[in-house]
Design a protein around this motif. Structure first.
Motif, PDB file in Angstrom:
ATOM      1  N   TYR A  94      37.782   0.199  37.495  1.00 43.19           N
ATOM      2  CA  TYR A  94      38.085   0.200  38.928  1.00 43.19           C
ATOM      3  C   TYR A  94      37.080   0.973  39.781  1.00 43.19           C
ATOM      4  O   TYR A  94      37.444   1.911  40.516  1.00 43.19           O
ATOM      5  CB  TYR A  94      39.491   0.762  39.180  1.00 43.19           C
ATOM      6  N   ASP A 120      45.618   0.188  46.020  1.00 42.73           N
ATOM      7  CA  ASP A 120      45.925  -0.951  45.155  1.00 42.73           C
ATOM      8  C   ASP A 120      44.786  -1.131  44.161  1.00 42.73           C
ATOM      9  O   ASP A 120      43.610  -1.259  44.555  1.00 42.73           O
ATOM     10  CB  ASP A 120      46.101  -2.236  45.972  1.00 42.73           C
ATOM     11  N   ILE A 121      45.138  -1.170  42.882  1.00 42.10           N
ATOM     12  CA  ILE A 121      44.144  -1.349  41.824  1.00 42.10           C
ATOM     13  C   ILE A 121      44.464  -2.634  41.078  1.00 42.10           C
ATOM     14  O   ILE A 121      45.577  -2.795  40.555  1.00 42.10           O
ATOM     15  CB  ILE A 121      44.158  -0.160  40.845  1.00 42.10           C
ATOM     16  N   SER A 122      43.506  -3.554  41.058  1.00 43.95           N
ATOM     17  CA  SER A 122      43.681  -4.818  40.334  1.00 43.95           C
ATOM     18  C   SER A 122      43.188  -4.658  38.903  1.00 43.95           C
ATOM     19  O   SER A 122      42.020  -4.342  38.672  1.00 43.95           O
ATOM     20  CB  SER A 122      42.922  -5.943  41.037  1.00 43.95           C
ATOM     21  N   THR A 123      44.101  -4.888  37.942  1.00 46.12           N
ATOM     22  CA  THR A 123      43.735  -4.729  36.537  1.00 46.12           C
ATOM     23  C   THR A 123      43.041  -5.986  36.019  1.00 46.12           C
ATOM     24  O   THR A 123      43.044  -7.035  36.658  1.00 46.12           O
ATOM     25  CB  THR A 123      44.983  -4.458  35.682  1.00 46.12           C
ATOM     26  N   LYS A 124      42.460  -5.860  34.834  1.00 46.62           N
ATOM     27  CA  LYS A 124      41.774  -7.002  34.225  1.00 46.62           C
ATOM     28  C   LYS A 124      42.746  -8.103  33.838  1.00 46.62           C
ATOM     29  O   LYS A 124      42.350  -9.260  33.678  1.00 46.62           O
ATOM     30  CB  LYS A 124      40.999  -6.531  32.988  1.00 46.62           C
ATOM     31  N   ASN A 125      44.020  -7.738  33.669  1.00 48.86           N
ATOM     32  CA  ASN A 125      45.034  -8.734  33.294  1.00 48.86           C
ATOM     33  C   ASN A 125      45.597  -9.481  34.494  1.00 48.86           C
ATOM     34  O   ASN A 125      46.492 -10.312  34.353  1.00 48.86           O
ATOM     35  CB  ASN A 125      46.189  -8.049  32.539  1.00 48.86           C
ATOM     36  N   GLY A 126      45.098  -9.161  35.665  1.00 50.06           N
ATOM     37  CA  GLY A 126      45.562  -9.859  36.863  1.00 50.06           C
ATOM     38  C   GLY A 126      46.709  -9.171  37.572  1.00 50.06           C
ATOM     39  O   GLY A 126      47.227  -9.691  38.567  1.00 50.06           O
ATOM     40  N   TYR A 127      47.153  -8.014  37.065  1.00 58.18           N
ATOM     41  CA  TYR A 127      48.227  -7.275  37.707  1.00 58.18           C
ATOM     42  C   TYR A 127      47.659  -6.328  38.750  1.00 58.18           C
ATOM     43  O   TYR A 127      46.486  -5.958  38.701  1.00 58.18           O
ATOM     44  CB  TYR A 127      49.024  -6.473  36.670  1.00 58.18           C
ATOM     45  N   THR A 128      48.512  -5.933  39.681  1.00 61.48           N
ATOM     46  CA  THR A 128      48.117  -4.966  40.700  1.00 61.48           C
ATOM     47  C   THR A 128      48.958  -3.713  40.541  1.00 61.48           C
ATOM     48  O   THR A 128      50.193  -3.777  40.509  1.00 61.48           O
ATOM     49  CB  THR A 128      48.312  -5.543  42.117  1.00 61.48           C
ATOM     50  N   THR A 130      49.941  -0.140  42.231  1.00 60.21           N
ATOM     51  CA  THR A 130      49.932   0.473  43.559  1.00 60.21           C
ATOM     52  C   THR A 130      50.243   1.959  43.450  1.00 60.21           C
ATOM     53  O   THR A 130      51.204   2.355  42.780  1.00 60.21           O
ATOM     54  CB  THR A 130      50.968  -0.210  44.476  1.00 60.21           C
ATOM     55  N   THR A 156      54.313   1.106  41.663  1.00 59.00           N
ATOM     56  CA  THR A 156      54.300  -0.347  41.466  1.00 59.00           C
ATOM     57  C   THR A 156      55.709  -0.897  41.285  1.00 59.00           C
ATOM     58  O   THR A 156      56.100  -1.883  41.944  1.00 59.00           O
ATOM     59  CB  THR A 156      53.445  -0.716  40.241  1.00 59.00           C
TER      60      THR A 156
END
Length: 524
Positions: A94, A120-128, A130, A156
């Motif tokens: 990130y 907001d952090i977007s993970t490699k798995n497509g999840y966010t 917060t 989150t």
């Protein structure tokens, strides 16, 4: 004298050394306590499941807990003394979040007070993921910047729950605000929390006028007081017992000339986490149309029973009547019976009247065969006008027409003639001399409407439920089959027969449903 002074100095020296020893032990104790406290704080910060980071006045990282280092992938790097922008080059997770951190640090310094931001952090798995972040700037006593404390918590799950709750509230509101049913929510003190817009159809009051008011303090008009008191008793019973309740009743709508509306009301308890009733959901459904349909089905069932009886015995009764009529005609021509001709004429007329009643009786048969052809109802009415006007003029009554543009439909024209004749004669008989009966045709949506309106005194409320019942009549010489036959003819043509009555007269509507939606197309 000198010895005495030396002794005093020696005593003072010992006292001083003793005090110094005490201070040293006290300082050692405080130092140990401080070190122990720092160790505990360090352990607490390190083990905290939240984001914790300390920076100097230039934004360089001084200390961060294990959660923060793992989050940004910095646990294997020497992060101390580096800024967010420098750490972006070495962190594996990130980097964009670190850029955002640098920007929000500036906002905190500009504000001069702690600020709250959302990361907001977007993970490699497509999840966010917060985080709620608090950034608190720290200053030296002289007011110059010293550093900044960054604290963040993963929210989150809370955000997802809030979003799910918002979605459910949106769905409930969409459902409630577009439902024809009246939906009301009351708290345990009988205060209105929510009232759906459909309440306006029955009370003419904006639903917002109810909110925050007590159920006992607001009633739309005197006519509603009894109904509201009944609802109040049910709501209190639900609050006290925790069990749902249902009532079915009627209320008059003052703004619809006292029209009776049948309703079904259900009262449902809503519980708090402690298991106590905290609110009651009320759903009031207008079942007037349902009640009318139930009555209509019951009436049709009675018609069908009578029709089946008619079909089974009608011919059996007609055969001997035909024989009797034939013998009466034969006897009337014999010279020895001339003196009884007046009696023969009366008997033959009565047999013909009985035969006419049987014909109407047979018309009630549900499975009577009909021959449908394309006809325009306006043409059928126009062809009947000489006969209808003659009936009216004989009683000093008048008939006028207002025929709209309508398409041809498949009907049995003989049955439609009988339907129109029965409705017109009923209307004429309901009026005083000088009255005018109006026949109308028009389109309503895709349906073709035939309306027959008289200027009589209307149908009495106590006989409304019996209208169309075979052999029920308010006329002295009536057979009670005229309207029953009309209902049967309408039923065989997949049409509906409805009426609207008042002290100024009655309108019978025959609604021919255009199931294929071709009526408008035919007109165009």
């Amino acid at each position: 004298m000198k010895n005495h002074d030396k002794n005093d100095l020696s005593a003072e020296s010992r006292e001083l050394r003793h005090r110094i020893s005490l201070l040293e032990r006290e300082n050692a104790h405080i130092k140990n306590a401080l070190l122990e406290s720092e160790e505990k704080l360090s352990t607490l910060i390190s083990a905290a499941p939240d984001l914790l980071c300390f920076k100097d006045q230039y934004g360089r990282w001084l200390e961060a807990n294990e959660f923060t280092l793992n989050l940004f992938g910095l646990d294997q790097y020497q992060y101390k003394g580096k800024s967010d922008l420098e750490l972006m080059e070495i962190c594996s997770n990130y980097p964009d979040a670190l850029d955002y951190c640098a920007c929000t640090d500036k906002q905190a310094w500009l504000a001069g007070n702690p600020i709250k931001v959302e990361l907001d952090i977007s993970t490699k798995n497509g999840y966010t993921i917060t985080f709620d972040i608090i950034k608190a700037p720290i200053y030296y006593p002289d007011g110059s910047p010293k550093g900044i404390v960054v604290m963040g918590r993963d929210v989150t799950t809370r955000k997802q729950m809030e979003e799910a709750l918002r979605q459910r509230q949106k769905e409930f509101r969409t459902l409630a605000e577009n439902s024809p049913d009246v939906i009301i929510r009351l708290d345990k003190n009988l205060t209105y929390l929510y009232v759906s817009p459909s309440v306006t159809r029955y009370t003419k009051i904006d639903p917002r006028m109810f909110i925050g008011k007590s159920m006992g303090k607001i009633a739309p008009s005197k006519e509603y007081i009894t109904t509201f008191q009944e609802w109040k008793r049910e709501v209190l019973a639900v609050i006290n017992t925790g069990k749902p309740s249902t009532i079915e009743s009627e209320m008059k709508l003052w703004w619809r000339r006292g029209e009776l509306v049948a309703y079904h009301a259900r009262f449902i308890p809503e519980f708090s986490e402690s298991g106590l009733v905290e609110s009651v959901l009320c759903i009031i459904q207008d079942v007037t149309e349902k009640r009318l349909l139930e009555k209509e089905f019951a009436r049709l069932d009675r018609l069908n029973v009578v029709g089946e009886m008619a079909a089974s015995i009608g011919h059996e009764v007609r055969n001997p009547m035909t024989t009797v009529r034939g013998f009466l005609q034969m006897l009337s021509k014999k010279s020895g019976c001339v003196q009884y001709n007046d009696y023969f004429t009366i008997m033959i007329a009565e047999l013909d009247r009985a035969n006419s009643i049987i014909s109407e009786f047979l018309a009630l048969a549900k499975n009577k065969a009909i021959n449908r052809e394309l006809y325009n109802i306006n043409e059928i009415i126009n062809s009947m006008m000489p006969l209808l006007e003659a009936d009216g003029l004989m009683a000093n009554k008048y008939i006028k027409t207002s025929l709209g543009e309508i398409p041809d439909i498949l009907v049995d024209h003989k049955e439609i003639r009988q339907l129109i004749l029965n409705l017109v004669r009923n209307g004429l008989e309901a009026m005083e001399a000088g009255g005018t009966l109006t026949i109308r045709t028009y389109l309503e949506g895709n349906d073709i409407i035939l309306a027959v309106e008289d200027e009589g005194s209307g149908i009495e409320p106590e006989v409304m439920d019996k209208v169309g019942t075979p052999f029920f009549s308010t006329k002295e010489q009536g057979t009670g089959l005229g309207l029953a036959v009309c209902y049967s003819i309408a039923n065989r043509h997949d049409a509906m027969l409805r009426y609207d009555t008042s002290l100024k007269g009655t309108i019978f509507f025959v609604i021919f449903q255009d199931r294929n939606g071709t009526a408008k197309e035919a007109i165009s």
